[in-house]
Design a protein around this motif. Structure first.
Motif, PDB file in Angstrom:
ATOM      1  N   GLY A  31       0.852  -1.201  -0.037  1.00  0.00           N
ATOM      2  CA  GLY A  31       0.011   0.395  -0.207  1.00  0.00           C
ATOM      3  C   GLY A  31       0.899   1.258   0.020  1.00  0.00           C
ATOM      4  O   GLY A  31       1.509   1.460  -0.825  1.00  0.00           O
ATOM      5  N   GLY A  32       0.422   2.517   0.116  1.00  0.00           N
ATOM      6  CA  GLY A  32       1.032   3.030   0.376  1.00  0.00           C
ATOM      7  C   GLY A  32       0.835   4.863  -0.119  1.00  0.00           C
ATOM      8  O   GLY A  32      -0.824   4.824  -0.254  1.00  0.00           O
ATOM      9  N   TYR A  49       6.067  11.312   6.237  1.00  0.00           N
ATOM     10  CA  TYR A  49       6.689   9.570   5.540  1.00  0.00           C
ATOM     11  C   TYR A  49       8.096   9.491   6.128  1.00  0.00           C
ATOM     12  O   TYR A  49       8.142   8.456   7.361  1.00  0.00           O
ATOM     13  CB  TYR A  49       5.718   8.987   5.176  1.00  0.00           C
ATOM     14  CG  TYR A  49       6.160   7.460   5.128  1.00  0.00           C
ATOM     15  CD1 TYR A  49       4.786   6.696   6.334  1.00  0.00           C
ATOM     16  CD2 TYR A  49       7.108   6.432   5.278  1.00  0.00           C
ATOM     17  CE1 TYR A  49       5.327   5.310   6.000  1.00  0.00           C
ATOM     18  CE2 TYR A  49       7.965   5.420   5.284  1.00  0.00           C
ATOM     19  CZ  TYR A  49       6.489   4.631   5.786  1.00  0.00           C
ATOM     20  OH  TYR A  49       6.342   3.872   6.019  1.00  0.00           O
ATOM     21  N   LEU A  50       8.978  10.347   5.484  1.00  0.00           N
ATOM     22  CA  LEU A  50      10.332  10.275   5.629  1.00  0.00           C
ATOM     23  C   LEU A  50      10.989  10.929   7.020  1.00  0.00           C
ATOM     24  O   LEU A  50      12.141  10.675   6.946  1.00  0.00           O
ATOM     25  CB  LEU A  50      11.347  10.184   4.029  1.00  0.00           C
ATOM     26  CG  LEU A  50      10.168   9.161   3.254  1.00  0.00           C
ATOM     27  CD1 LEU A  50      10.819   9.816   1.447  1.00  0.00           C
ATOM     28  CD2 LEU A  50      10.517   8.292   2.982  1.00  0.00           C
ATOM     29  N   THR A  51      10.102  11.947   7.161  1.00  0.00           N
ATOM     30  CA  THR A  51      11.192  12.531   8.052  1.00  0.00           C
ATOM     31  C   THR A  51       9.617  12.635   9.535  1.00  0.00           C
ATOM     32  O   THR A  51      10.650  13.634  10.581  1.00  0.00           O
ATOM     33  CB  THR A  51      10.614  14.176   7.658  1.00  0.00           C
ATOM     34  OG1 THR A  51       9.649  14.396   7.175  1.00  0.00           O
ATOM     35  CG2 THR A  51      11.470  14.284   6.594  1.00  0.00           C
ATOM     36  N   ALA A  92      11.013   7.318  -4.767  1.00  0.00           N
ATOM     37  CA  ALA A  92      12.028   5.949  -4.219  1.00  0.00           C
ATOM     38  C   ALA A  92      12.555   5.780  -2.643  1.00  0.00           C
ATOM     39  O   ALA A  92      12.557   4.782  -2.664  1.00  0.00           O
ATOM     40  CB  ALA A  92      13.986   6.557  -5.332  1.00  0.00           C
ATOM     41  N   ALA A  93      12.522   7.292  -2.245  1.00  0.00           N
ATOM     42  CA  ALA A  93      13.600   6.610  -0.646  1.00  0.00           C
ATOM     43  C   ALA A  93      11.924   6.352  -0.148  1.00  0.00           C
ATOM     44  O   ALA A  93      11.668   5.559   0.879  1.00  0.00           O
ATOM     45  CB  ALA A  93      13.974   8.373  -0.106  1.00  0.00           C
ATOM     46  N   TYR A  94      10.275   6.583  -0.596  1.00  0.00           N
ATOM     47  CA  TYR A  94       9.976   6.317   0.638  1.00  0.00           C
ATOM     48  C   TYR A  94       9.542   4.801  -0.211  1.00  0.00           C
ATOM     49  O   TYR A  94       9.221   4.489   0.680  1.00  0.00           O
ATOM     50  CB  TYR A  94       8.322   7.327  -0.538  1.00  0.00           C
ATOM     51  CG  TYR A  94       7.021   6.551   0.124  1.00  0.00           C
ATOM     52  CD1 TYR A  94       6.582   7.457   1.219  1.00  0.00           C
ATOM     53  CD2 TYR A  94       6.445   6.331  -0.773  1.00  0.00           C
ATOM     54  CE1 TYR A  94       5.622   6.791   1.645  1.00  0.00           C
ATOM     55  CE2 TYR A  94       5.232   5.865  -0.771  1.00  0.00           C
ATOM     56  CZ  TYR A  94       4.842   5.488   0.783  1.00  0.00           C
ATOM     57  OH  TYR A  94       3.537   5.228   0.896  1.00  0.00           O
ATOM     58  N   ARG A  95       9.881   4.692  -0.638  1.00  0.00           N
ATOM     59  CA  ARG A  95       9.221   3.354  -1.660  1.00  0.00           C
ATOM     60  C   ARG A  95      10.061   2.259  -0.528  1.00  0.00           C
ATOM     61  O   ARG A  95       9.644   1.511  -0.271  1.00  0.00           O
ATOM     62  CB  ARG A  95       9.119   2.767  -2.682  1.00  0.00           C
ATOM     63  CG  ARG A  95       8.135   3.519  -3.772  1.00  0.00           C
ATOM     64  CD  ARG A  95       7.559   3.373  -5.410  1.00  0.00           C
ATOM     65  NE  ARG A  95       8.212   3.621  -6.555  1.00  0.00           N
ATOM     66  CZ  ARG A  95       9.431   3.522  -6.610  1.00  0.00           C
ATOM     67  NH1 ARG A  95      10.436   2.673  -7.086  1.00  0.00           N
ATOM     68  NH2 ARG A  95      10.351   4.765  -7.755  1.00  0.00           N
ATOM     69  N   ASN A 101       9.451  -0.944   5.887  1.00  0.00           N
ATOM     70  CA  ASN A 101       8.584  -0.319   7.661  1.00  0.00           C
ATOM     71  C   ASN A 101       7.833  -1.973   7.215  1.00  0.00           C
ATOM     72  O   ASN A 101       7.037  -2.377   8.998  1.00  0.00           O
ATOM     73  CB  ASN A 101       7.932   0.775   7.608  1.00  0.00           C
ATOM     74  CG  ASN A 101       8.937   2.017   7.390  1.00  0.00           C
ATOM     75  OD1 ASN A 101      10.055   1.356   8.694  1.00  0.00           O
ATOM     76  ND2 ASN A 101       8.630   3.027   7.224  1.00  0.00           N
ATOM     77  N   VAL A 102       7.123  -2.748   5.772  1.00  0.00           N
ATOM     78  CA  VAL A 102       5.716  -3.501   5.498  1.00  0.00           C
ATOM     79  C   VAL A 102       6.535  -4.459   5.656  1.00  0.00           C
ATOM     80  O   VAL A 102       5.755  -5.465   6.159  1.00  0.00           O
ATOM     81  CB  VAL A 102       5.205  -3.096   4.795  1.00  0.00           C
ATOM     82  CG1 VAL A 102       4.424  -1.351   5.193  1.00  0.00           C
ATOM     83  CG2 VAL A 102       5.656  -2.949   3.867  1.00  0.00           C
TER      84      VAL A 102
END
Length: 190
Positions: A31-32, A49-51, A92-95, A101-102
């Motif tokens: 998801g996301g 999300y990244l911070t 790319a960093a988010y993915r 995390n999941v």
């Protein structure tokens, strides 16, 4: 038999590597954020999300988002917008961070305390292959009980490892397992 399809598609067959179909399905299960990264709402959500913690900031840096804290603050406050290259890095960093995390949660759901998960394998599309050259390949199902290597390789972004793990898994299909190197889809739920 895998990797023997050196000229895959030569006679018109269509499909993708089975491991790529598995990675696509795992991405779907992870998801996301649905909003595209090109929209302000999308890249802001990814940045939040990244911070949100020091651990996620560090993971984002390891995934390739290496901007100064000043730039990051300006983006989050809406004073500046990231360039196209930085938008790609943010996505790319988010993915990558989302996968990490999941992964543990997905692994637990897929393994189901040793019971495993039923996987549906849809064979390659031979509709464009001349009749005398078509192989008999049918829809198959199997129960995968050990997802550790598959999910671990996916979470790390190691596609060669994922390919090897998937090939080791489909051996359970018997003597025809090599016919499922390329597929139209691999489906499972968790």
């Amino acid at each position: 038999m895998p990797e023997k399809n050196l000229d895959f598609g030569k006679f018109g067959a269509r499909g993708i590597k089975g491991s790529h179909a598995v990675a696509r399905k795992l991405d779907e299960l992870a998801g996301g954020i649905a909003t595209p990264v090109t929209v302000k709402r999308g890249w802001l959500a990814r940045l939040h999300y990244l911070t949100k913690s020091g651990r996620s900031r560090q993971a984002a840096k390891e995934a390739g988002l290496t901007v100064t804290d000043r730039t990051l603050k300006a983006w989050l406050e809406g004073k500046r917008s990231p360039s196209k290259a930085n938008l790609a890095r943010i996505d790319a960093a988010y993915r990558a961070v989302r996968r990490q995390n999941v992964a543990r949660h997905l692994l637990k759901r897929l393994n189901r305390d040793g019971r495993g998960t039923r996987v549906e394998i849809h064979p390659l599309d031979q509709s464009q292959v001349p009749r005398p050259l078509q192989r008999v390949v049918e829809y198959r199902t199997m129960n995968v009980r050990r997802w550790d290597r598959i999910v671990g390789s996916w979470a790390a972004g190691d596609y060669q490892g994922l390919d090897a793990a998937w090939d080791d898994t489909i051996i359970d299909l018997g003597s025809q397992w090599g016919q499922y190197e390329y597929v139209t889809n691999v489906g499972f739920a968790a």
